[in-house]
Design a protein around this motif. Structure first.
Motif, PDB file in Angstrom:
ATOM      1  N   ARG A 266       0.830  -1.205   0.000  1.00 39.14           N
ATOM      2  CA  ARG A 266       0.000   0.000   0.000  1.00 39.14           C
ATOM      3  C   ARG A 266       0.867   1.257   0.000  1.00 39.14           C
ATOM      4  N   ASN A 267       1.928   1.243   0.761  1.00 41.44           N
ATOM      5  CA  ASN A 267       2.831   2.399   0.778  1.00 41.44           C
ATOM      6  C   ASN A 267       3.479   2.609  -0.585  1.00 41.44           C
ATOM      7  N   ARG A 268       3.806   1.505  -1.239  1.00 39.04           N
ATOM      8  CA  ARG A 268       4.392   1.624  -2.579  1.00 39.04           C
ATOM      9  C   ARG A 268       3.378   2.202  -3.558  1.00 39.04           C
ATOM     10  N   LEU A 269       2.141   1.777  -3.409  1.00 35.72           N
ATOM     11  CA  LEU A 269       1.067   2.326  -4.242  1.00 35.72           C
ATOM     12  C   LEU A 269       0.944   3.828  -4.040  1.00 35.72           C
ATOM     13  N   LEU A 270       0.987   4.266  -2.806  1.00 38.95           N
ATOM     14  CA  LEU A 270       0.904   5.697  -2.507  1.00 38.95           C
ATOM     15  C   LEU A 270       2.092   6.461  -3.079  1.00 38.95           C
ATOM     16  N   GLU A 271       3.269   5.911  -2.908  1.00 42.58           N
ATOM     17  CA  GLU A 271       4.481   6.618  -3.339  1.00 42.58           C
ATOM     18  C   GLU A 271       4.599   6.732  -4.855  1.00 42.58           C
ATOM     19  N   ARG A 300      13.514  10.077  -7.669  1.00 39.27           N
ATOM     20  CA  ARG A 300      14.252   9.306  -8.671  1.00 39.27           C
ATOM     21  C   ARG A 300      14.175   7.808  -8.414  1.00 39.27           C
ATOM     22  N   ALA A 301      13.987   7.460  -7.162  1.00 38.01           N
ATOM     23  CA  ALA A 301      13.893   6.038  -6.840  1.00 38.01           C
ATOM     24  C   ALA A 301      12.691   5.395  -7.527  1.00 38.01           C
ATOM     25  N   ALA A 302      11.698   6.224  -7.864  1.00 43.50           N
ATOM     26  CA  ALA A 302      10.515   5.694  -8.524  1.00 43.50           C
ATOM     27  C   ALA A 302      10.856   5.090  -9.876  1.00 43.50           C
ATOM     28  N   GLU A 303      11.812   5.674 -10.581  1.00 47.05           N
ATOM     29  CA  GLU A 303      12.168   5.150 -11.894  1.00 47.05           C
ATOM     30  C   GLU A 303      12.712   3.726 -11.796  1.00 47.05           C
TER      31      GLU A 303
END
Length: 709
Positions: A266-271, A300-303
């Motif tokens: 869920r946290n990853r979904l939010l981020e 940048r970590a999202a990429e």
């Protein structure tokens, strides 16, 4: 089990949805022959994606979905026919005229009503059924109880958006983007989202008071299934493929296995994919600031995370299509193999004759072991049925070759779409390509000898004798105000003015008894006409014995839509104010048509109370306003049921340009008074009636110059 309907705005997003467990995909198809536009795939891309989905057992719904004008209606029909012939399992539409045409052109193809039809009550679902729709998407503002009531009583399949971006206003009833400087209409699936910006309300800056969080109903899927909902819809066709992949995987797992996301997921979904936050507020019957969220940028970590997600759907095959294998090994004859999928496609393969060992040879368990090895394909073996003579042998390599050959045959059969019935329209059904100013076909309705002046008020104090001096043919008054018995009506009746009640645009099922009581009250007062802005409210008005007129909120943008409303009994209709004057002139002959030529356009209606969200208390009976960062002021007023209506920052004014609406074949022109003082109402009305020199402040031409559709 709930059907999971995932979005796809690109070919990669189609792959992402299919490989992460979507049962069905909704695809936008708005491209012309010259190429792609904002609304979706080109013809070639669509055909390829439909084939990809068909081979993998994933159904498809193609949205041809923007509102169509007389210029674009023919192209919309052609796109729908192309999609059906290319193998689309359903066509999703939101335009009343297009629905009417497609029901005749594609009699056997399922038509689904998009969320922009505004279906939010049982009568609306029944109206959708009467139009020939087989499934309709309900409004996202509904609670579980409201959804359950509609789904269990309506003879139509229903879908609910369980995840994705949500509008602050009722989708299909929001015109803020169209009237903004961007001039991009949500009705044409192009929204600049001006509501997400900063606004001040109540004298202080509220940051982003209309920036609402994404819908998040993953914990309520079981409730939806028990309520009778057919499909759980993931919204966000414009979002990136990684979003489609990640969200689809979470919801697919939750539906099939009952496993909810972990805190980490869920946290990853939010981020990564929920920049405005997540909410289940409407579904659980909650409103207020807890549903709002301000955009959070990704880092940048999202990429790196996106790359990881892409790998998950680009490197494998989701085994979805169930296949049963058959094997017959008989002494002295060639081996025979067959396979059948869940759609009835059959394949056969003849191998070489098995070897007679004279002792224990191949077993059914060994054949099953080989046939179950369908990894790397979209097929899942669900059974192997064998007939084997004793003491025979057959090599594993030959069994694998048989399996591959059978699956290849089934794949080939699935590539080609099933034939569909396509009927020709009678001559004259489409008016595309006809210039409104050029000689054309005979008018379907007699052109009125005089265009009627219609006045609509929003408050009781606007009903003055001075306003009555304009001698309007019709006076539209909110039903709630009429039921209270306002002073001032007699002055209009003495002038021969017909009074009509304006019904609320949004009325939930639990509010319908109040609406019916309002209708009975105003009818007892001698009011026999009503103005209706939602399909679901037409039956109640007709059952009350009232003459029904259609308002702008029906989003009528083409001649076919006007004829449809005329055929079901509406006495007149109002053209959408998102059209150009030329487009309105062109469609006006199809039915008695009104055009709003003055007033602040209601650019949004919302379930939220902006005033209470800002101040912490409900005082919305007192009109207020909000300002954007440029100082533009948007009036905010209370609507039926403690909803709010936001009005445009400028008023449309066309009295100095009568050529725009005169001699256009209009049944009536309407002056819409909202925030005006009683004196200003009278001055404006006399300006239109007597063509004097009065000029109100803060005015513009609206969208009538070029339109946005």
């Amino acid at each position: 089990m709930l059907q999971l309907l995932s979005p796809a705005g690109s070919a990669e997003a189609v792959i992402a949805a299919v490989q992460n467990g979507a049962d069905m995909i909704h695809i936008g198809f708005g491209a012309s022959e010259t190429g792609r536009n904002e609304n979706g795939f080109s013809s070639g891309e669509l055909a390829q994606c439909l084939r990809y989905c068909r081979v993998r057992g994933c159904r498809t719904a193609v949205a041809v979905g923007e509102l169509a004008t007389d210029d674009s209606l023919g192209q919309a029909v052609e796109r729908a026919v192309f999609a059906a012939r290319a193998g689309a399992d359903a066509i999703m539409v939101q335009d009343i005229g297009l629905i009417s045409l497609l029901r005749r052109v594609l009699p056997d193809t399922p038509l689904w009503g998009g969320v922009r039809l505004g279906i939010h009550d049982l009568d609306g679902a029944l109206a959708a059924t009467a139009m020939g729709l087989s499934r309709v998407m309900l409004m996202p503002e509904l609670s579980l109880d409201q959804i359950r009531y509609i789904a269990q009583k309506a003879p139509i399949e229903t879908g609910v958006c369980v995840h994705g971006p949500m509008c602050f206003g009722h989708i299909g009833q929001c015109y803020m983007s169209a009237f903004s400087d961007a001039r991009q209409s949500d009705s044409a699936l192009r929204c600049a989202e001006p509501c997400r910006g900063s606004f001040s309300l109540g004298g202080r800056m509220d940051d982003c008071p209309m920036s609402i969080s994404d819908t998040y109903l993953i914990a309520h899927l079981q409730d939806l299934e028990e309520a009778g909902i057919t499909c759980a819809v993931i919204g966000g066709r414009s979002r990136r493929p990684e979003y489609v992949a990640y969200v689809t995987s979470l919801y697919s797992r939750a539906i099939r296995d009952g496993v909810l996301p972990t805190d980490e997921e869920r946290n990853r979904l939010l981020e990564l994919f929920a920049p405005y936050g997540l909410t289940d507020g409407y579904f659980t019957g909650q409103r207020g600031t807890a549903m709002l969220g301000r955009e959070q940028p990704t880092d940048r970590a999202a990429e790196r995370a996106f790359a990881e997600i892409r790998k998950s759907y680009m490197d494998g095959e989701y085994r979805r299509v169930p296949v049963t294998f058959y094997a017959v090994l008989t002494r002295g004859r060639t081996a025979m193999f067959a396979a059948e999928d869940d759609r009835g496609h059959r394949a056969v393969y003849d191998g070489f004759a098995p070897v007679d060992l004279g002792r224990q040879g191949i077993t059914e368990a060994r054949i099953q072991d080989v046939m179950y090895r369908t990894g790397g394909t979209p097929y899942s073996c669900v059974g192997v049925k064998c007939a084997i003579d004793p003491d025979l042998d057959y090599p594993d390599e030959a069994l694998e070759q048989a399996r591959r050959a059978l699956l290849s045959q089934i794949t080939d059969q699935n590539r080609d779409p099933a034939p569909v019935t396509v009927l020709d329209l009678p001559e004259g059904e489409l008016l595309s390509g006809i210039d409104a100013d050029a000689p054309g076909p005979a008018r379907e309705t007699a052109e009125p000898s005089e265009t009627r002046l219609i006045i609509q008020v929003s408050r009781a104090d606007q009903l003055t004798a001075a306003l009555a001096e304009a001698e309007p043919d019709r006076l539209y008054v909110p039903a709630e105000i009429l039921a209270a018995g306002p002073d001032g009506l007699e002055a209009f009746r003495e002038k021969g003015t017909v009074v009509a009640a304006v019904l609320p645009r949004i009325v939930s099922d639990e509010e319908m008894p109040v609406l019916r009581e309002l209708l009975a009250t105003v009818k007892a007062m001698g009011v026999t006409e009503v103005l209706v802005g939602n399909l679901g409210h037409i039956p109640a008005a007709m059952e009350a014995g009232m003459t029904v007129r259609g308002d702008f909120a029906l989003n009528l943008t083409n001649s076919r839509a006007l004829r449809r409303m005329r055929d079901i009994g509406l006495a007149s209709v109002t053209a959408s104010f998102q059209l150009s004057a030329r487009q309105i002139r062109r469609m006006a002959p199809a039915a008695p048509t009104e055009m709003i030529v003055y007033g602040r356009m209601p650019v949004m209606i919302t379930e939220q109370c902006l005033i209470r969200n800002s101040s912490g208390r409900c005082s919305c009976s007192t009109p207020t306003s909000m300002s954007d960062v440029f100082g533009s002021v948007y009036p905010v007023e209370k609507a039926f049921g403690c909803r709010n209506v936001v009005y445009d920052r400028r008023k449309i004014f066309l009295a100095d340009r009568p050529d725009v609406y005169e001699n256009a074949g209009l049944w009536g022109i309407r002056l819409l008074f909202t925030t005006e003082s009683p004196r200003e109402c009278a001055d404006v009305a006399l300006r239109y009636r007597e063509k004097n020199r009065y000029l109100p402040t803060n005015v513009g031409r609206g969208l009538y110059g070029k339109g946005v559709l």
